[in-house]
Design a protein around this motif. Structure first.
Motif, PDB file in Angstrom:
ATOM      1  N   SER A  45       0.824  -1.115  -0.086  1.00 59.32           N
ATOM      2  CA  SER A  45       0.052  -0.147  -0.133  1.00 59.32           C
ATOM      3  C   SER A  45       0.848   1.210   0.156  1.00 59.32           C
ATOM      4  O   SER A  45       0.248   2.298  -0.297  1.00 59.32           O
ATOM      5  N   LEU A  46       2.177   0.955   0.280  1.00 60.93           N
ATOM      6  CA  LEU A  46       3.087   2.263   0.247  1.00 60.93           C
ATOM      7  C   LEU A  46       3.751   2.411  -1.026  1.00 60.93           C
ATOM      8  O   LEU A  46       4.629   3.151  -1.109  1.00 60.93           O
ATOM      9  N   ARG A  47       3.236   1.842  -2.222  1.00 64.33           N
ATOM     10  CA  ARG A  47       3.814   2.107  -3.546  1.00 64.33           C
ATOM     11  C   ARG A  47       4.052   3.335  -3.747  1.00 64.33           C
ATOM     12  O   ARG A  47       3.499   4.065  -3.623  1.00 64.33           O
ATOM     13  N   GLY A  48       5.183   3.712  -4.404  1.00 61.76           N
ATOM     14  CA  GLY A  48       5.422   5.001  -4.731  1.00 61.76           C
ATOM     15  C   GLY A  48       6.509   5.830  -3.870  1.00 61.76           C
ATOM     16  O   GLY A  48       6.916   6.800  -4.147  1.00 61.76           O
ATOM     17  N   ARG A  49       6.422   5.327  -2.435  1.00 60.60           N
ATOM     18  CA  ARG A  49       7.175   6.095  -1.451  1.00 60.60           C
ATOM     19  C   ARG A  49       8.607   5.802  -1.956  1.00 60.60           C
ATOM     20  O   ARG A  49       8.890   4.888  -2.332  1.00 60.60           O
ATOM     21  N   THR A  50       9.346   6.776  -1.177  1.00 64.50           N
ATOM     22  CA  THR A  50      10.922   6.727  -1.647  1.00 64.50           C
ATOM     23  C   THR A  50      11.316   5.850  -0.459  1.00 64.50           C
ATOM     24  O   THR A  50      11.192   5.817   0.699  1.00 64.50           O
ATOM     25  N   ALA A  51      12.326   4.832  -1.099  1.00 63.64           N
ATOM     26  CA  ALA A  51      13.097   4.022  -0.042  1.00 63.64           C
ATOM     27  C   ALA A  51      14.460   3.908  -0.600  1.00 63.64           C
ATOM     28  O   ALA A  51      14.984   3.957  -1.473  1.00 63.64           O
ATOM     29  N   ASP A  52      15.473   3.950   0.364  1.00 68.09           N
ATOM     30  CA  ASP A  52      16.711   3.993   0.264  1.00 68.09           C
ATOM     31  C   ASP A  52      17.784   2.838   0.623  1.00 68.09           C
ATOM     32  O   ASP A  52      18.821   2.809   0.611  1.00 68.09           O
ATOM     33  N   THR A  53      17.065   1.800   1.244  1.00 68.66           N
ATOM     34  CA  THR A  53      17.763   0.700   1.806  1.00 68.66           C
ATOM     35  C   THR A  53      16.932  -0.594   1.540  1.00 68.66           C
ATOM     36  O   THR A  53      15.839  -0.595   1.641  1.00 68.66           O
ATOM     37  N   ILE A  54      17.547  -1.746   1.097  1.00 69.79           N
ATOM     38  CA  ILE A  54      16.926  -2.999   1.292  1.00 69.79           C
ATOM     39  C   ILE A  54      17.950  -4.050   1.860  1.00 69.79           C
ATOM     40  O   ILE A  54      19.186  -3.819   1.731  1.00 69.79           O
ATOM     41  N   PHE A  55      17.431  -4.526   2.869  1.00 69.81           N
ATOM     42  CA  PHE A  55      18.261  -5.459   4.006  1.00 69.81           C
ATOM     43  C   PHE A  55      17.623  -6.903   3.698  1.00 69.81           C
ATOM     44  O   PHE A  55      16.478  -7.182   4.170  1.00 69.81           O
ATOM     45  N   PHE A  56      18.272  -7.994   3.101  1.00 65.69           N
ATOM     46  CA  PHE A  56      18.016  -9.203   3.226  1.00 65.69           C
ATOM     47  C   PHE A  56      18.399  -9.675   4.566  1.00 65.69           C
ATOM     48  O   PHE A  56      19.594  -9.967   4.733  1.00 65.69           O
ATOM     49  N   GLY A  57      17.447 -10.291   5.178  1.00 67.35           N
ATOM     50  CA  GLY A  57      18.040 -10.781   6.631  1.00 67.35           C
ATOM     51  C   GLY A  57      17.457 -12.183   6.739  1.00 67.35           C
ATOM     52  O   GLY A  57      16.427 -12.591   6.065  1.00 67.35           O
ATOM     53  N   GLY A  58      17.812 -13.049   7.811  1.00 67.77           N
ATOM     54  CA  GLY A  58      16.942 -14.212   7.872  1.00 67.77           C
ATOM     55  C   GLY A  58      17.154 -14.760   9.139  1.00 67.77           C
ATOM     56  O   GLY A  58      17.430 -14.088  10.284  1.00 67.77           O
ATOM     57  N   GLY A  59      17.502 -16.303   9.185  1.00 70.13           N
ATOM     58  CA  GLY A  59      17.514 -17.211   8.107  1.00 70.13           C
ATOM     59  C   GLY A  59      19.001 -16.613   7.418  1.00 70.13           C
ATOM     60  O   GLY A  59      19.856 -16.402   7.924  1.00 70.13           O
ATOM     61  N   THR A  60      19.051 -17.318   6.173  1.00 68.53           N
ATOM     62  CA  THR A  60      20.538 -17.248   5.366  1.00 68.53           C
ATOM     63  C   THR A  60      19.879 -16.955   4.002  1.00 68.53           C
ATOM     64  O   THR A  60      19.586 -17.682   3.117  1.00 68.53           O
ATOM     65  N   PRO A  61      19.825 -15.582   4.014  1.00 73.54           N
ATOM     66  CA  PRO A  61      19.251 -15.313   2.486  1.00 73.54           C
ATOM     67  C   PRO A  61      19.999 -15.629   1.195  1.00 73.54           C
ATOM     68  O   PRO A  61      19.800 -15.838   0.182  1.00 73.54           O
ATOM     69  N   MET A  82      13.520   4.218  -5.756  1.00 71.16           N
ATOM     70  CA  MET A  82      14.860   3.986  -5.060  1.00 71.16           C
ATOM     71  C   MET A  82      15.829   4.723  -5.866  1.00 71.16           C
ATOM     72  O   MET A  82      16.060   4.520  -6.960  1.00 71.16           O
ATOM     73  N   PRO A  83      16.821   5.569  -5.155  1.00 71.33           N
ATOM     74  CA  PRO A  83      17.912   5.974  -5.782  1.00 71.33           C
ATOM     75  C   PRO A  83      18.871   4.895  -6.051  1.00 71.33           C
ATOM     76  O   PRO A  83      18.997   3.957  -5.539  1.00 71.33           O
ATOM     77  N   ALA A  84      19.771   5.180  -7.246  1.00 72.25           N
ATOM     78  CA  ALA A  84      20.443   4.094  -7.737  1.00 72.25           C
ATOM     79  C   ALA A  84      21.594   3.816  -6.530  1.00 72.25           C
ATOM     80  O   ALA A  84      22.154   2.793  -6.490  1.00 72.25           O
ATOM     81  N   THR A  85      21.655   4.810  -5.646  1.00 70.63           N
ATOM     82  CA  THR A  85      22.620   4.709  -4.523  1.00 70.63           C
ATOM     83  C   THR A  85      22.320   3.902  -3.272  1.00 70.63           C
ATOM     84  O   THR A  85      22.924   3.788  -2.340  1.00 70.63           O
TER      85      THR A  85
END
Ligand code: SF4
Length: 373
Positions: A45-61, A82-85
């Protein structure tokens, strides 16, 4: 900006101290899980908002194929601005790593690797039931560098069964020699009925006295200072500018969305939680029911507590005037009487509007922060 957390609940084997939401790897279940995760992200539902980090956590991603990680990054980028950086972190266990896989993860969009090393000593790795050896962990960091990753983090655990101060020193010295950009140093937490706790009782393994644990913590921070790292949080150090941008959101009163089974989100003072079971998560998402099973608006009091409690974990501490303005309260007038004894004992420092723990204070953080709750 938002942080995106993607939970991957699969492991090659289950470590005897682990209390996370995880289970044994299963190829078929993994494929269905990745499809569901993709669908949950696309339906946000937050489609379009700006995000600048993705963290794959786990478990063992890193048990996912690089192409699957790539698909999840692509749908995240298609759903959020999402910015390229953007910082894209993959938690990786040394035994699943190779130069070739790292190159493929990097091509898929990963730019930061966090290795769960825990110890650079064989007897400790064996006692913890870890699959890798100390040599494999050292090689994994070399392979990450050779594979083009210039932002590497390592996790180490201290106060392990039978671990002496000298043993801990060896692991920290190896960390310094390996030279990651970032390191997390955690105290082992033994949850009730953990297999490790039972093994300790059977084998007569013990923990060093509390004062040794305190000594290990303080010594390692001084050693890492001398090696050019800066402590920025109770358990985290980094080379300048290499702090975890994702984790800072948790400590700086930020906002994040968690995708996947058991993932939590905090957005605009609303905290929500996804269903924990992997199968249940998949069926709910595929049936279009949504994965969230609990959603609660935090009261202003709870948000204030959280901001103080998490912010004080940072080495720079918190600006109590700024927090006070945000939550409409004079923080010192409210808590100052109970905090003053800690200031007098040099466990807490008040400098202008800032309040921060000293390193001795960090050892007693839970007791000090209890003032806010
Ligand atoms: S690899 Fe990590 S998540 Fe998996 S069982 Fe071990 S400690 Fe838990």
């Amino acid at each position: 900006m938002l942080g995106l957390y993607l939970h991957i609940p699969f492991c090659s084997s289950i470590c005897n101290y682990c209390n996370f939401n995880r289970g044994l790897f299963d190829e078929g279940l993994k494929s269905r899980y990745v499809d569901a995760l993709e669908r949950e992200i696309l339906g946000s539902s937050l489609r379009g908002r700006t995000a600048d980090t993705i963290f794959f956590g786990g478990g063992t991603p890193s048990l996912l194929e690089p192409e699957e990680i790539g698909r999840l990054i692509t749908v995240s980028r298609a759903t959020f601005a999402m910015p390229a950086t953007a910082e894209v972190t993959l938690e990786t266990n040394p035994e699943t790593s190779s130069r070739e896989r790292i190159e493929r993860f990097r091509a898929a969009g990963v730019n930061r690797i966090s290795f769960g090393v825990q110890s650079f000593r064989e007897p400790e790795l064996k006692r913890l039931g870890r699959l890798h050896t100390a040599d494999r962990a050292v090689r994994a960091v070399d392979e990450a560098r050779a594979g083009g990753i210039d932002n590497v983090s390592l996790d180490l655990m201290m106060w392990l069964p039978q671990q002496t101060r000298d043993d801990w020193r060896q692991s920290v010295e190896t960390l310094v020699a390996v030279g990651p950009e970032h390191a997390s140093l955690y105290l082992l937490e033994l949850y009730p009925n953990s297999p490790l706790k039972e093994e300790m009782a059977r084998s007569g393994w013990s923990l060093a006295p509390d004062e040794d644990a305190a000594g290990m913590y303080l010594w390692s921070l001084e050693r890492l200072d001398a090696a050019g790292y800066r402590q920025y949080e109770i358990s985290n150090v980094a080379r300048p500018g290499r702090e975890s941008r994702h984790n800072l959101k948790y400590w700086q009163d930020g906002e994040w969305i968690g995708f996947g089974c058991g993932a939590h989100s905090t957005i605009a003072g609303v905290r929500s939680r996804n269903v924990a079971g992997t199968e249940e998560y998949i069926s709910r998402v595929q049936a279009g029911e949504g994965a969230t099973i609990e959603r609660r608006s935090l009261t202003r009091e709870e948000r204030l507590e959280d901001a103080l409690f998490t912010g004080l974990r940072l080495a720079d501490g918190i600006d109590i005037e700024d927090v006070g303005r945000r939550y409409g309260v004079d923080v010192w007038a409210r808590f100052g009487t109970n905090l003053a004894p800690f200031v007098a004992e040099r466990l807490l420092v008040r400098e202008g509007p800032r309040l921060r723990l000293t390193r001795d204070g960090m050892l007693l953080a839970n007791e000090i922060m209890a003032v806010f709750v």
